[in-house]
Design an enzyme around this catalytic site. Structure first.
Site, PDB file in Angstrom:
ATOM      1  N   GLU A  21       0.906  -1.059  -0.078  1.00  0.00           N
ATOM      2  CA  GLU A  21       0.058   0.269  -0.105  1.00  0.00           C
ATOM      3  C   GLU A  21       0.930   1.446   0.101  1.00  0.00           C
ATOM      4  O   GLU A  21       1.925   1.282   0.161  1.00  0.00           O
ATOM      5  CB  GLU A  21      -0.722   0.008   1.362  1.00  0.00           C
ATOM      6  CG  GLU A  21      -2.397   0.085   1.290  1.00  0.00           C
ATOM      7  CD  GLU A  21      -3.036   1.025   0.263  1.00  0.00           C
ATOM      8  OE1 GLU A  21      -2.341   1.759  -0.525  1.00  0.00           O
ATOM      9  OE2 GLU A  21      -4.186   1.140   0.697  1.00  0.00           O
ATOM     10  N   ASP A  22       0.200   2.431  -0.468  1.00  0.00           N
ATOM     11  CA  ASP A  22       1.017   3.584  -0.549  1.00  0.00           C
ATOM     12  C   ASP A  22       0.988   4.109   1.131  1.00  0.00           C
ATOM     13  O   ASP A  22       1.825   4.699   1.477  1.00  0.00           O
ATOM     14  CB  ASP A  22       0.480   4.586  -1.405  1.00  0.00           C
ATOM     15  CG  ASP A  22      -1.014   4.763  -1.331  1.00  0.00           C
ATOM     16  OD1 ASP A  22      -1.571   4.139  -0.540  1.00  0.00           O
ATOM     17  OD2 ASP A  22      -1.561   5.684  -2.139  1.00  0.00           O
TER      18      ASP A  22
ATOM     19  N   ASP B 229      -4.048   5.531   6.645  1.00  0.00           N
ATOM     20  CA  ASP B 229      -4.468   6.631   7.202  1.00  0.00           C
ATOM     21  C   ASP B 229      -5.571   6.488   8.365  1.00  0.00           C
ATOM     22  O   ASP B 229      -5.100   6.040   9.310  1.00  0.00           O
ATOM     23  CB  ASP B 229      -4.984   7.473   6.020  1.00  0.00           C
ATOM     24  CG  ASP B 229      -5.522   8.901   6.498  1.00  0.00           C
ATOM     25  OD1 ASP B 229      -5.170   9.763   7.389  1.00  0.00           O
ATOM     26  OD2 ASP B 229      -6.659   9.491   5.914  1.00  0.00           O
TER      27      ASP B 229
ATOM     28  N   GLY C  40      -7.227   3.793   8.236  1.00  0.00           N
ATOM     29  CA  GLY C  40      -7.332   2.350   8.463  1.00  0.00           C
ATOM     30  C   GLY C  40      -8.366   1.480   7.802  1.00  0.00           C
ATOM     31  O   GLY C  40      -8.566   0.281   7.705  1.00  0.00           O
TER      32      GLY C  40
ATOM     33  N   LEU D 221      -7.702  -0.663   4.271  1.00  0.00           N
ATOM     34  CA  LEU D 221      -6.867  -1.843   4.567  1.00  0.00           C
ATOM     35  C   LEU D 221      -7.813  -2.820   5.498  1.00  0.00           C
ATOM     36  O   LEU D 221      -7.676  -4.059   5.279  1.00  0.00           O
ATOM     37  CB  LEU D 221      -5.624  -1.566   5.324  1.00  0.00           C
ATOM     38  CG  LEU D 221      -4.411  -1.357   4.409  1.00  0.00           C
ATOM     39  CD1 LEU D 221      -4.210  -2.592   3.982  1.00  0.00           C
ATOM     40  CD2 LEU D 221      -4.581  -0.304   3.255  1.00  0.00           C
TER      41      LEU D 221
ATOM     42  N   PHE E 144      -1.532  16.195   4.783  1.00  0.00           N
ATOM     43  CA  PHE E 144      -1.835  15.404   3.471  1.00  0.00           C
ATOM     44  C   PHE E 144      -0.645  15.418   2.572  1.00  0.00           C
ATOM     45  O   PHE E 144      -0.107  16.577   2.128  1.00  0.00           O
ATOM     46  CB  PHE E 144      -3.139  16.261   2.849  1.00  0.00           C
ATOM     47  CG  PHE E 144      -3.545  15.292   1.834  1.00  0.00           C
ATOM     48  CD1 PHE E 144      -4.486  14.367   1.874  1.00  0.00           C
ATOM     49  CD2 PHE E 144      -3.234  15.385   0.385  1.00  0.00           C
ATOM     50  CE1 PHE E 144      -5.108  13.318   1.070  1.00  0.00           C
ATOM     51  CE2 PHE E 144      -3.635  14.429  -0.512  1.00  0.00           C
ATOM     52  CZ  PHE E 144      -4.958  13.571  -0.195  1.00  0.00           C
TER      53      PHE E 144
ATOM     54  N   ARG F 125       1.186  12.316  -8.501  1.00  0.00           N
ATOM     55  CA  ARG F 125       1.343  10.829  -8.468  1.00  0.00           C
ATOM     56  C   ARG F 125       3.100  10.680  -8.552  1.00  0.00           C
ATOM     57  O   ARG F 125       3.630   9.610  -8.276  1.00  0.00           O
ATOM     58  CB  ARG F 125       0.817   9.855  -9.143  1.00  0.00           C
ATOM     59  CG  ARG F 125      -0.540   9.682  -8.480  1.00  0.00           C
ATOM     60  CD  ARG F 125      -1.552   8.539  -9.299  1.00  0.00           C
ATOM     61  NE  ARG F 125      -3.001   8.571  -8.880  1.00  0.00           N
ATOM     62  CZ  ARG F 125      -3.683   8.248  -7.882  1.00  0.00           C
ATOM     63  NH1 ARG F 125      -2.888   7.683  -6.901  1.00  0.00           N
ATOM     64  NH2 ARG F 125      -4.881   8.492  -7.811  1.00  0.00           N
TER      65      ARG F 125
HETATM   66  P1  IMP Z   1      -7.596   5.045   4.839  1.00  0.00           P
HETATM   67  O1  IMP Z   1      -8.957   3.956   4.477  1.00  0.00           O
HETATM   68  O2  IMP Z   1      -8.235   6.116   5.480  1.00  0.00           O
HETATM   69  O3  IMP Z   1      -6.550   4.590   5.793  1.00  0.00           O
HETATM   70  O4  IMP Z   1      -7.094   5.653   3.609  1.00  0.00           O
HETATM   71  C1  IMP Z   1      -6.140   4.848   2.533  1.00  0.00           C
HETATM   72  C2  IMP Z   1      -6.317   5.620   1.487  1.00  0.00           C
HETATM   73  O5  IMP Z   1      -6.390   7.138   1.253  1.00  0.00           O
HETATM   74  C3  IMP Z   1      -4.694   5.549   0.854  1.00  0.00           C
HETATM   75  O6  IMP Z   1      -4.807   4.340   0.221  1.00  0.00           O
HETATM   76  C4  IMP Z   1      -4.812   6.680  -0.080  1.00  0.00           C
HETATM   77  O7  IMP Z   1      -5.201   6.336  -1.243  1.00  0.00           O
HETATM   78  C5  IMP Z   1      -5.697   7.725   0.499  1.00  0.00           C
HETATM   79  N1  IMP Z   1      -4.848   8.633   1.407  1.00  0.00           N
HETATM   80  C6  IMP Z   1      -4.746   8.529   2.695  1.00  0.00           C
HETATM   81  N2  IMP Z   1      -3.853   9.768   3.171  1.00  0.00           N
HETATM   82  C7  IMP Z   1      -3.481  10.124   2.098  1.00  0.00           C
HETATM   83  C8  IMP Z   1      -2.727  11.469   2.006  1.00  0.00           C
HETATM   84  O8  IMP Z   1      -1.947  11.977   2.717  1.00  0.00           O
HETATM   85  N3  IMP Z   1      -2.219  11.885   0.305  1.00  0.00           N
HETATM   86  C9  IMP Z   1      -2.826  10.931  -0.554  1.00  0.00           C
HETATM   87  N4  IMP Z   1      -3.795  10.048  -0.441  1.00  0.00           N
HETATM   88  C10 IMP Z   1      -4.149   9.674   0.911  1.00  0.00           C
HETATM   89 MG    MG Z   2      -4.084   3.773  -1.706  1.00  0.00          MG
END
Ligand code: IMP
Ligand code: MG
Length: 174
Positions: A97-98, A101, A103, A106, A150, A163
């Protein structure tokens, strides 16, 4: 509204850290084949750099899930936009994963993959924002923990831009 990008992690720092993580993963898996699942689109740059450095046999598949719109806030809605091409039953799956955040993405993804009976299931992320966690996720390999800002670059986007930046930077809105 315009935006500027403030560099947070340089290309050199990222390369060095990916090499370390790749070494650790290679040691942990030994002779076993690793099935990398790249989470599109953000995970694609990291997956390639990581895969090139692994010394274990590697196979690769891609999945696309979405939880974010054009905004910088999580919608909390996770949807499978593109599923895997192959089954993962009996495979040593490593999700790449990149960023983690809240969670939510995931946690959903790992539950979904676990139901497909892989031999093992681990998670590797380039970036982690632990302060933002809403749902608990067990992360096996983290390259960098970053503050609650961010970020873009190295696969990460802001409204689909940036990107391709070879480094990670913080988006600053004017
Ligand atoms: P989560 O479900 O909140 O953990 O978010 C996961 C997804 O949100 C990541 O795989 C990213 O694609 C996107 N994301 C979360 N934080 C950032 C950020 O700081 N920059 C760009 N994309 C983000
Ligand atoms: Mg992602």
């Amino acid at each position: 509204m315009g935006e500027r990008i403030r560099k947070l992690l340089s290309e050199e720092e990222i390369d060095k850290r990916i090499a370390e993580i790749a070494e650790q993963i290679s040691r942990d898996y030994g002779e076993e084949q690793v099935h990398l699942i790249c989470v599109l689109k953000g995970g694609v740059f990291f997956t390639c750099e990581l895969a090139k450095r692994l010394r274990v046999p590697v196979s690769l598949d891609f999945m696309c899930v979405s939880s974010y719109g054009v905004d910088t806030k999580s919608s909390g809605v996770v949807k499978i936009v593109k599923d895997l091409d192959e089954g993962i039953e009996g495979k040593n799956v490593l999700v790449v994963e990149d960023i983690i955040d809240s969670g939510r993405t995931l946690s959903y993804l790992l539950r979904n993959l676990k139901n497909r009976n892989p031999k093992s299931l681990k998670l590797c992320t380039l970036l982690d924002k632990p302060e933002r966690r809403v749902v608990e996720v067990n992360v096996d390999y983290t390259c960098f923990e970053i503050p609650d800002e961010f970020v873009v670059g190295y696969g990460l986007d802001y409204a689909q831009k940036y990107r391709n930046l070879p480094y990670v930077g913080v988006v600053e809105l004017d």
